[in-house]
Scaffold this motif. Structure first.
Motif: not given
Length: 158
Positions: A18-21, A52-56
């Motif tokens: 998972v990678s969130c921008r 998800i914590e910090l997005g990655k």
């Protein structure tokens, strides 16, 4: 929803990347975490993959799933999804990766894939033979050495 699903042969687990921008943390006084869940293929309750914590984040699960979703939660370890769903997606097959079709070029709107026909013949230069290539290389080398000697001569003369 960016994700990759892949079965690892060694340990028979699915890896979810998972990678969130530009992730914005949940607002409010009581909501602190985004938690990712998977809907099992066999049905039943969703499986918690983790916060998800910090997005990655990378998650592993042995449960086969057909959809992923993210909820806002009060804690990082809820037993069931309680908060609102903020993101979701279903698993879809990618034909190119499955090898079920032959890739074909597609044209941009207003353009044609086929080359334009022309009455003029296309001239392709013939490749040089071994002797011609050797002579051309030799001449270039001799001219390079002569130029270098000329520069040395000029510098030494001053």
């Amino acid at each position: 929803l960016s994700r990759q699903r892949q079965m690892c042969i060694r340990d028979r687990n699915y890896n979810v990347l998972v990678s969130c921008r530009d992730i914005i943390y949940p607002g409010g006084v009581e909501v602190f975490d985004y938690v990712m869940w998977a809907r099992p293929l066999s049905g039943g309750d969703p499986v918690r993959l983790g916060a998800i914590e910090l997005g990655k984040k990378s998650f592993r699960t042995s449960t086969a799933y057909n959809a992923l979703f993210v909820t806002k939660e009060r804690s990082a370890n809820p037993r069931t999804p309680e908060g609102p769903i903020v993101m979701q997606g279903t698993i879809q097959s990618v034909q190119l990766l499955d090898g079920s079709t032959t890739p074909r070029p597609t044209a941009a709107p207003g353009q044609s894939i086929a080359p334009e026909a022309s009455d003029e013949p296309v001239v392709t230069p013939a490749p040089q033979g071994g002797i011609a290539r050797f002579l051309a290389g030799g001449i270039v080398t001799i001219l390079g050495i002569a130029g270098l000697l000329f520069v040395i001569f000029i510098v030494m003369r001053k």
